[in-house]
Structure formats: C-alpha cells, structure tokens
Design an enzyme around this catalytic site. Sequence first.
Site, mmCIF file in Angstrom:
data_model
loop_
_atom_site.group_PDB
_atom_site.id
_atom_site.type_symbol
_atom_site.label_atom_id
_atom_site.label_comp_id
_atom_site.label_asym_id
_atom_site.label_seq_id
_atom_site.Cartn_x
_atom_site.Cartn_y
_atom_site.Cartn_z
ATOM 1 N N CYS A 87 0.812 -1.215 0.000
ATOM 2 C CA CYS A 87 0.000 0.000 0.000
ATOM 3 C C CYS A 87 0.849 1.270 0.000
ATOM 4 O O CYS A 87 0.426 2.298 -0.524
ATOM 5 C CB CYS A 87 -0.985 0.004 1.169
ATOM 6 N N HIS A 163 -2.555 1.371 7.038
ATOM 7 C CA HIS A 163 -2.792 1.460 5.602
ATOM 8 C C HIS A 163 -2.482 2.871 5.099
ATOM 9 O O HIS A 163 -2.702 3.858 5.800
ATOM 10 C CB HIS A 163 -4.262 1.104 5.330
#
Length: 322
Positions: A87, A163
């Site tokens: 990510c 994230h």
Amino acid sequence: MESAGDWCLIESDPGVFTQLIKKFGVKGVQVEEIWKIDDEIFDNLRPVHGLIFLFKYLQQDEPPLPVVKDKLLEKIYFAKQVINNACATQAVISLLLNCNHPDIDLGPELTKLKEFSMSFDPKMRGLTLSNSQTIRSAHNSMSQQTIFEFDPKVASKDEDAYHFVGYIPIDGRLYELDGLRDGPIDHGPIAPQQDWLDVVRPIIMKRINVYTEGEIHFNLMALVSDRKMVYERQIADMLKDPQSLGMDATEIDLEVRRLRSLIENEEVKMQRYQKEMARRRHNYLPFIVTLLKILAEEKKLMPLYEKAKERASKKGAKRMKV
C-alpha cells in the site's frame, strides 16, 4: 490476494519515501512530513502535488462517498491493490501517475507503466504494477534489516493493521486513492480560486476524529516539488530580472543568501537520509551478540536484565491505573 513475490513492510518516513521515488527513476519531487495541517506549513512547501495519509485500518471503515467506476477511470490512474504490504508504494505511485506538473519527470519505468496499463481496469492495473520487477525491487530495497525471523502464523489476531492512502486534486475535484477500494473516492469539487489543501484538511481531520481519544498512530506526508530545485529556480529568477522585484541590491543579496542556506540544508538532509537508510540496512546482530557476551563475562548482564524487567513492570502498572 494474489501475489507477485514477497513485498516488505515500509516505514512511514519522508526519507524512505523520497529515496523510494528516486529508485523508481522519478525526478523533480520529494516527500516531506507534515506535523500539523495549517496554511503556514504548506506555504513553505508549495507546490504540494498530493498527500499520503497513514492510519490504523478498521474493517468497518466504509468510504463516505460512492467510489468512481464510470468513464472517469479512463482519465484517473487508479490501481486496485492485489498484493499484501504494497500500500505504501501503491499510494505514492498512484499520486505520481496522476500528477501533471512541469516539475515532475516520471522517468522511463513509470512512464512505460502508465502508457501500457492506462486502458486496463483497476485490477489489471494493480496486477501490472505488482509484476513490475523494477518497482518491486525498489520497494523491497527500503526494508529494514531483520535480526530475527518470526512465524506469521503465530501473529496476534489483535495486531493492528495500518494502511496508506493518497489525496490529490484532479480536474477541479478532490479524490482519495485507496487501493483497497474498487475505485477513487470523489470528495467533490474544488472552487476555481480555492486551494485544494483547504478542501482536504477537514476530510483528514474528520477521519482522525473517528478513532478513540489518545490514538496517535497517524502520519501525513506531502508530495512536493524538489525543494533544492525550487530554491535554485527562485535564485535564477531573482538574478535574471532583479528590477521587477521592487527590491534594492541589499534586499536581493539577503534573499539569495537565505535561499542558498536552504539549499545547503536540503543537501545535508539528503545526506542524512542516505545514512539513515544505510543504518536501516545494516546487520547489527554480530555487534549485539558480542556486547551480550562481554556483559555476561563482566557479570553485568543479569543486573541490567532485572533492572529492565522492573522498569517494564512499573510502566505496565502505570498503564493499568490510567
């Protein structure tokens, strides 16, 4: 998730991201950490091309607005994340491939990636990205040296997951690029004379406020033009046409000195980034083993262990009281 080999976890650090971008072959851009979201800090970094936001991922964290799935995807480069731990790279590449600024030179690898996969759907774009050997090698070159190996099968179920997502203005609208979604999240229009950072600020603050009080595991970084390049350009413009500035010779000299000082600071910062990366990659295990042996031979190891154990116990008791 489908895999194209192992991808390491990347530290949320401006030096790591700046060097990662250089590894991609991109020029004219760097990453700066944002400590507070206000006009003053952004004024010193303009132009700001995008923001990278790290947060604790919640399974129930649903997008506040519908995701874009129509023909806009033909203009917005959005790639679905199809591999674990990617990510960070996904967020920064998504921003870079949607930037349209003369300061930024994507370089041959990302230019080729964009041209090749722009007509693909988000999942195929994600697969293309994950199968790029250059991108994966650059990503994994940012990993820290692992002293001990851990079995992922015995990892705690309560372990927090984090994230990265990106925010960027595209054609007068603000978009959130999150590889775990099915498409970009449209946060609405940006007025003609409005700064896009004024639009994104309350959105990020609202997202932070969702979490419990005391939660500090957030990080915000800005994708900005290479600061050294910006300062050098400002000096060249001043010396090229000093009369148009409305400043006397002394004022111009002082400003040029200030800008040259900022350039030196940037050079020192980049050298520091390189040293920090070398330390991250260094294997300290032989040193640690030798140190433990010396402490044991001098009968100092167990007293230090007991002292550390007592300190940890006191911290745990204090945390329980709070």
